[in-house]
Design an enzyme around this catalytic site. Structure first.
Site, PDB file in Angstrom:
ATOM      1  N   SER A 199       0.828  -1.192   0.000  1.00 50.17           N
ATOM      2  CA  SER A 199       0.000   0.000   0.000  1.00 50.17           C
ATOM      3  C   SER A 199       0.878   1.263   0.000  1.00 50.17           C
ATOM      4  O   SER A 199       1.604   1.487  -0.959  1.00 50.17           O
ATOM      5  CB  SER A 199      -0.971  -0.054   1.186  1.00 50.17           C
ATOM      6  N   ASP A 219     -10.101  -5.033  -4.288  1.00 54.93           N
ATOM      7  CA  ASP A 219      -9.518  -4.145  -3.281  1.00 54.93           C
ATOM      8  C   ASP A 219     -10.513  -3.012  -3.001  1.00 54.93           C
ATOM      9  O   ASP A 219     -10.889  -2.283  -3.922  1.00 54.93           O
ATOM     10  CB  ASP A 219      -8.186  -3.571  -3.792  1.00 54.93           C
ATOM     11  N   HIS A 249      -7.501  -5.813   0.153  1.00 56.87           N
ATOM     12  CA  HIS A 249      -6.295  -4.987   0.267  1.00 56.87           C
ATOM     13  C   HIS A 249      -5.133  -5.775   0.899  1.00 56.87           C
ATOM     14  O   HIS A 249      -4.216  -5.194   1.464  1.00 56.87           O
ATOM     15  CB  HIS A 249      -6.610  -3.722   1.077  1.00 56.87           C
TER      16      HIS A 249
END
Length: 183
Positions: free
Chosen positions: A74, A137, A164
């Site tokens: 991320s 996601d 995610h």
């Protein structure tokens, strides 16, 4: 072994990274590989994840260099990509990578999205680029994940059911890192 070091750069807001998501589990798995060191540290400025703080920490605190595989999740993936624009790395493994601030003020404040990505520099500074993304996601549109994969000519592992990537284990990631280390 040409890449004896692995560094996990977590996403922002991760808290104690050793006990968050798959980070600690992955570190333990990589530590079992003979001749490999895996670093996992709580990052400074963990909520905003400012580029101006994280990239110097990657260089001076984690010593990411041309013998390092950087796994970024991320915000950590954004950090890995920006770091690779100006530093040679053995490889980057991107998990949940994206290209814009997504209209989020915290993401905008991080600084990663204030200028165009230098895809060619990233590619030329990394011997290998692997990416994990999931079409479901909830935070990142697939179009941005696909843009990263296309722009970096990454070896893409595309999922439809991982969200995610906030699960507690991630065996596919460990397998991909093992393959990189054995090349």
């Amino acid at each position: 072994m040409k890449c004896p070091k692995v560094v996990i750069v977590p996403g922002n807001g991760a808290g104690d990274v050793e006990h968050c998501n798959w980070y600690g589990w992955t570190k333990k798995q990589i530590d079992l590989i003979a001749g490999v060191t895996c670093l996992l540290r709580n990052m400074p400025d963990p909520v905003t994840a400012r580029e101006s703080i994280w990239l110097p920490f990657m260089e001076q605190g984690l010593h990411c260099d041309d013998s390092t595989v950087v796994i970024g999740h991320s915000s950590g993936a954004a950090a890995a990509m920006r770091y690779a624009e100006t530093h040679k790395l053995c490889a980057i493994v991107l998990v949940g990578a994206y290209t814009s601030d997504l209209g989020d003020s915290n993401e905008r404040e991080s600084g990663y999205f204030s200028r165009p990505w230098e895809w060619e520099k990233i590619r030329s500074n990394c011997q290998h680029i692997v990416q994990f993304g999931s079409t479901d996601d909830p935070f990142l549109p697939w179009s941005e994940q696909q843009l990263v994969a296309d722009s970096l000519q990454a070896h893409l592992h595309k999922f439809t059911d991982r969200g995610h990537f906030q699960n507690s284990q991630f065996p596919e990631l460990v397998s991909a890192v093992q393959e990189l280390l054995l090349e």
